[in-house]
Write a protein that holds these residues in place. Structure first.
Motif, PDB file in Angstrom:
ATOM      1  N   LYS A  68       7.521  13.680   1.530  1.00  0.00           N
ATOM      2  CA  LYS A  68       6.516  13.416   2.561  1.00  0.00           C
ATOM      3  C   LYS A  68       6.194  11.919   2.606  1.00  0.00           C
ATOM      4  CE  LYS A  68       1.981  14.806   4.129  1.00  0.00           C
ATOM      5  NZ  LYS A  68       0.635  14.856   3.579  1.00  0.00           N
ATOM      6  N   ASN A  69       5.996  11.424   3.824  1.00  0.00           N
ATOM      7  CA  ASN A  69       5.742   9.988   4.009  1.00  0.00           C
ATOM      8  C   ASN A  69       4.436   9.569   3.320  1.00  0.00           C
ATOM      9  OD1 ASN A  69       6.777   7.682   4.958  1.00  0.00           O
ATOM     10  ND2 ASN A  69       6.389   8.083   7.133  1.00  0.00           N
ATOM     11  N   GLY A  70       4.487   8.524   2.510  1.00  0.00           N
ATOM     12  CA  GLY A  70       3.277   8.004   1.875  1.00  0.00           C
ATOM     13  C   GLY A  70       2.854   8.744   0.626  1.00  0.00           C
ATOM     14  N   ALA A  71       3.518   9.885   0.312  1.00  0.00           N
ATOM     15  CA  ALA A  71       3.085  10.693  -0.841  1.00  0.00           C
ATOM     16  C   ALA A  71       3.313   9.950  -2.155  1.00  0.00           C
ATOM     17  CB  ALA A  71       3.818  12.023  -0.842  1.00  0.00           C
ATOM     18  N   ALA A  72       4.447   9.249  -2.264  1.00  0.00           N
ATOM     19  CA  ALA A  72       4.756   8.569  -3.525  1.00  0.00           C
ATOM     20  C   ALA A  72       3.758   7.451  -3.806  1.00  0.00           C
ATOM     21  CB  ALA A  72       6.181   8.014  -3.483  1.00  0.00           C
ATOM     22  N   ALA A  73       3.368   6.718  -2.759  1.00  0.00           N
ATOM     23  CA  ALA A  73       2.418   5.617  -2.949  1.00  0.00           C
ATOM     24  C   ALA A  73       1.072   6.148  -3.422  1.00  0.00           C
ATOM     25  CB  ALA A  73       2.254   4.848  -1.644  1.00  0.00           C
ATOM     26  N   LYS A  74       0.627   7.267  -2.810  1.00  0.00           N
ATOM     27  CA  LYS A  74      -0.657   7.848  -3.200  1.00  0.00           C
ATOM     28  C   LYS A  74      -0.579   8.377  -4.633  1.00  0.00           C
ATOM     29  CE  LYS A  74      -4.326  10.825  -1.649  1.00  0.00           C
ATOM     30  NZ  LYS A  74      -4.639  12.113  -1.039  1.00  0.00           N
ATOM     31  N   LEU A  75       0.540   9.058  -4.944  1.00  0.00           N
ATOM     32  CA  LEU A  75       0.723   9.586  -6.300  1.00  0.00           C
ATOM     33  C   LEU A  75       0.652   8.459  -7.319  1.00  0.00           C
ATOM     34  CD1 LEU A  75       1.582  11.712  -8.410  1.00  0.00           C
ATOM     35  CD2 LEU A  75       3.938  11.344  -7.715  1.00  0.00           C
ATOM     36  N   GLU A  76       1.322   7.341  -7.030  1.00  0.00           N
ATOM     37  CA  GLU A  76       1.353   6.244  -7.999  1.00  0.00           C
ATOM     38  C   GLU A  76      -0.048   5.696  -8.248  1.00  0.00           C
ATOM     39  OE1 GLU A  76       3.804   2.747  -7.117  1.00  0.00           O
ATOM     40  OE2 GLU A  76       2.620   1.767  -8.675  1.00  0.00           O
ATOM     41  N   TRP A  77      -0.795   5.529  -7.172  1.00  0.00           N
ATOM     42  CA  TRP A  77      -2.151   4.981  -7.268  1.00  0.00           C
ATOM     43  C   TRP A  77      -3.052   5.884  -8.114  1.00  0.00           C
ATOM     44  CZ3 TRP A  77      -5.933   1.847  -7.451  1.00  0.00           C
ATOM     45  CH2 TRP A  77      -7.208   2.118  -6.955  1.00  0.00           C
ATOM     46  N   VAL A  78      -3.035   7.207  -7.849  1.00  0.00           N
ATOM     47  CA  VAL A  78      -3.878   8.132  -8.620  1.00  0.00           C
ATOM     48  C   VAL A  78      -3.385   8.204 -10.065  1.00  0.00           C
ATOM     49  CG1 VAL A  78      -4.757  10.496  -8.744  1.00  0.00           C
ATOM     50  CG2 VAL A  78      -4.410   9.438  -6.533  1.00  0.00           C
ATOM     51  N   LEU A  79      -2.060   8.110 -10.250  1.00  0.00           N
ATOM     52  CA  LEU A  79      -1.511   8.172 -11.606  1.00  0.00           C
ATOM     53  C   LEU A  79      -1.950   6.972 -12.442  1.00  0.00           C
ATOM     54  CD1 LEU A  79       0.217   9.565 -13.699  1.00  0.00           C
ATOM     55  CD2 LEU A  79       2.239   8.596 -12.631  1.00  0.00           C
ATOM     56  N   TRP A  80      -1.962   5.770 -11.854  1.00  0.00           N
ATOM     57  CA  TRP A  80      -2.418   4.601 -12.616  1.00  0.00           C
ATOM     58  C   TRP A  80      -3.873   4.768 -13.039  1.00  0.00           C
ATOM     59  CZ3 TRP A  80       0.601   1.719 -15.200  1.00  0.00           C
ATOM     60  CH2 TRP A  80       1.838   1.297 -14.708  1.00  0.00           C
ATOM     61  N   LEU A  81      -4.705   5.272 -12.105  1.00  0.00           N
ATOM     62  CA  LEU A  81      -6.117   5.501 -12.444  1.00  0.00           C
ATOM     63  C   LEU A  81      -6.236   6.508 -13.593  1.00  0.00           C
ATOM     64  CD1 LEU A  81      -8.159   5.804  -9.132  1.00  0.00           C
ATOM     65  CD2 LEU A  81      -8.310   4.040 -10.897  1.00  0.00           C
ATOM     66  N   THR A  82      -5.424   7.576 -13.528  1.00  0.00           N
ATOM     67  CA  THR A  82      -5.468   8.591 -14.581  1.00  0.00           C
ATOM     68  C   THR A  82      -4.986   8.006 -15.905  1.00  0.00           C
ATOM     69  OG1 THR A  82      -4.937  10.162 -12.830  1.00  0.00           O
ATOM     70  CG2 THR A  82      -4.889  11.001 -15.072  1.00  0.00           C
ATOM     71  N   ASN A  83      -3.949   7.159 -15.847  1.00  0.00           N
ATOM     72  CA  ASN A  83      -3.473   6.507 -17.072  1.00  0.00           C
ATOM     73  C   ASN A  83      -4.587   5.690 -17.715  1.00  0.00           C
ATOM     74  OD1 ASN A  83      -0.888   7.498 -16.922  1.00  0.00           O
ATOM     75  ND2 ASN A  83      -0.114   5.762 -15.739  1.00  0.00           N
ATOM     76  N   LEU A  84      -5.379   5.019 -16.877  1.00  0.00           N
ATOM     77  CA  LEU A  84      -6.497   4.241 -17.406  1.00  0.00           C
ATOM     78  C   LEU A  84      -7.494   5.167 -18.100  1.00  0.00           C
ATOM     79  CD1 LEU A  84      -7.966   1.472 -17.544  1.00  0.00           C
ATOM     80  CD2 LEU A  84      -9.095   2.104 -15.407  1.00  0.00           C
ATOM     81  N   MET A  85      -7.772   6.329 -17.479  1.00  0.00           N
ATOM     82  CA  MET A  85      -8.689   7.299 -18.101  1.00  0.00           C
ATOM     83  C   MET A  85      -8.120   7.863 -19.395  1.00  0.00           C
ATOM     84  SD  MET A  85     -11.595   7.504 -16.852  1.00  0.00           S
ATOM     85  CE  MET A  85     -12.043   8.812 -17.982  1.00  0.00           C
ATOM     86  N   VAL A  86      -6.793   8.053 -19.443  1.00  0.00           N
ATOM     87  CA  VAL A  86      -6.148   8.530 -20.680  1.00  0.00           C
ATOM     88  C   VAL A  86      -6.397   7.513 -21.799  1.00  0.00           C
ATOM     89  CG1 VAL A  86      -3.936   8.993 -21.808  1.00  0.00           C
ATOM     90  CG2 VAL A  86      -4.365   9.903 -19.527  1.00  0.00           C
ATOM     91  N   LEU A  87      -6.196   6.241 -21.479  1.00  0.00           N
ATOM     92  CA  LEU A  87      -6.390   5.189 -22.481  1.00  0.00           C
ATOM     93  C   LEU A  87      -7.845   5.157 -22.954  1.00  0.00           C
ATOM     94  CD1 LEU A  87      -5.252   2.787 -24.067  1.00  0.00           C
ATOM     95  CD2 LEU A  87      -5.799   1.335 -22.129  1.00  0.00           C
ATOM     96  N   ILE A  88      -8.787   5.217 -21.984  1.00  0.00           N
ATOM     97  CA  ILE A  88     -10.210   5.184 -22.348  1.00  0.00           C
ATOM     98  C   ILE A  88     -10.557   6.372 -23.244  1.00  0.00           C
ATOM     99  CG2 ILE A  88     -12.542   5.450 -21.395  1.00  0.00           C
ATOM    100  CD1 ILE A  88     -11.603   3.803 -18.971  1.00  0.00           C
ATOM    101  N   THR A  89     -10.021   7.555 -22.918  1.00  0.00           N
ATOM    102  CA  THR A  89     -10.345   8.745 -23.710  1.00  0.00           C
ATOM    103  C   THR A  89      -9.746   8.658 -25.113  1.00  0.00           C
ATOM    104  OG1 THR A  89     -10.396   9.976 -21.645  1.00  0.00           O
ATOM    105  CG2 THR A  89     -10.356  11.262 -23.655  1.00  0.00           C
ATOM    106  N   ILE A  90      -8.550   8.051 -25.235  1.00  0.00           N
ATOM    107  CA  ILE A  90      -7.960   7.853 -26.563  1.00  0.00           C
ATOM    108  C   ILE A  90      -8.845   6.902 -27.387  1.00  0.00           C
ATOM    109  CG2 ILE A  90      -6.023   6.788 -27.799  1.00  0.00           C
ATOM    110  CD1 ILE A  90      -4.164   7.935 -25.646  1.00  0.00           C
TER     111      ILE A  90
END
Lengths: 187, 130
Positions: A68-90
């Motif tokens: 789907k058009n634009g899906a990868a860009a949105k996924l990447e953006w939310v994934l980076w935010l989640t990665n930041l939360m993973v780091l904070i939780t660790i």
């Protein structure tokens, strides 16, 4: 009369109610029995927020796989935010660890009363909860570098989906075992 | 978004290999710490002493450090070596999936405790250790 609400209204209502009630699991411990409330509530809150965000991440994988058009860009953006939360939780988990492991702490209590809980649940969870950090960063990196190659059925999109699925499973192991530990013996 | 230059699929192999090596390094350091705590924990505590409260967290800080360093260092090395070539992704993907599951099984404590031994429990020995 046409329906007053559309599908988006229902989805947002459901997601907001789920998130709020889910947050109440760690937040209820503010009036609970923990001896290290700030550390344990923040670690629990970090874990619940991370898992809710990772659910959004895994839902965004499927439109990406379909191309789907634009899906990868949105996924990447939310994934980076989640990665930041993973780091904070660790980091918050590391902050809570001395209280768990200290004299008269939960680990000592468990070793005398129910050693399996520490020896199996904690000894597994503390390592598996670290795996989402490299898995999530790897997936986000590949989403950026191979954006142009993400056609439906491509090897790259399959590998990204594999990494994110493992990411999500490891996060859920951390959350389920973490809530289980906190239920059996609060730090 | 189109790129002028095609990226090499070796970059993907480098990512998969380095993620797994980082994870496996944590497993190996944990098993070492269980097998030979007197030697291993000294090293692990020293490696982990950049983390605040390392003295309270214990050898776990060293295991985290080893995992982080192995993951990032091998990623950098493989990105500039394997990452410059095209590779067949099928064996890399299958290999990664199998190796990841194998690690998840080995680090499950009942598995490695059955292979090595279970720790002495504090209330089963007179004056036993914790």
């Amino acid at each position: 009369m046409r329906s007053l609400f559309n599908a988006r209204d229902f989805a947002i209502t459901q997601a907001s109610a789920a998130a709020l009630l889910f947050f109440s699991i760690p937040l209820l411990n503010i009036i609970g029995l923990s001896n290290h409330k700030l550390e344990s509530v923040l670690h629990g809150l970090g874990a619940t927020i991370t898992v809710i965000m990772s659910c959004q991440v895994i839902h965004l994988v499927y439109p990406m796989l379909r191309g789907k058009n634009g899906a990868a860009a949105k996924l990447e953006w939310v994934l980076w935010l989640t990665n930041l939360m993973v780091l904070i939780t660790i980091v918050l988990g590391n902050w809570l660890y001395p209280a768990y492991r200290g004299v008269d702490g939960a680990q000592q209590w468990l070793m005398y009363h129910k050693p399996e809980v520490h020896l199996i649940i904690m000894e597994y969870k503390e390592f598996v909860s670290l795996y989402p950090l490299p898995l999530g960063i790897a997936a986000a990196f590949l989403l950026r570098r191979f954006r142009y190659a993400l056609e439906p059925g491509s090897a790259v999109s399959g590998i990204i989906a594999l990494l994110i699925t493992l990411f999500w499973i490891c996060l859920l192991i951390g959350l389920a075992f973490g809530i289980g530990l906190a239920k059996l013996k609060m730090v | 978004m189109r790129e002028d230059k095609q990226r090499k699929t070796g970059e993907i192999a480098a990512v998969l290999l380095s993620v797994w090596l980082g994870i496996a390094a944590i497993t190996v350091s944990h098993l070492w710490s269980y097998y030979n705590p007197i030697r291993a924990n000294q090293v692990l505590l020293k490696l982990g002493s950049w983390i605040p409260s390392w003295w309270g967290i214990g050898p776990y800080t060293g295991k985290e450090t080893i995992g982080l360093v192995v993951w990032l260092a091998t990623w950098a090395i493989f990105h500039w070596t394997i990452g410059r070539k095209d590779v067949n992704l099928k064996p890399w993907t299958i290999g990664f999936a199998i190796a990841f599951i194998a690690n998840m099984i080995i680090i499950w404590p009942t598995v490695y405790h059955s292979i090595l031994w279970w720790p002495a429990l504090p209330n089963t020995l007179p004056g036993g250790e914790g």
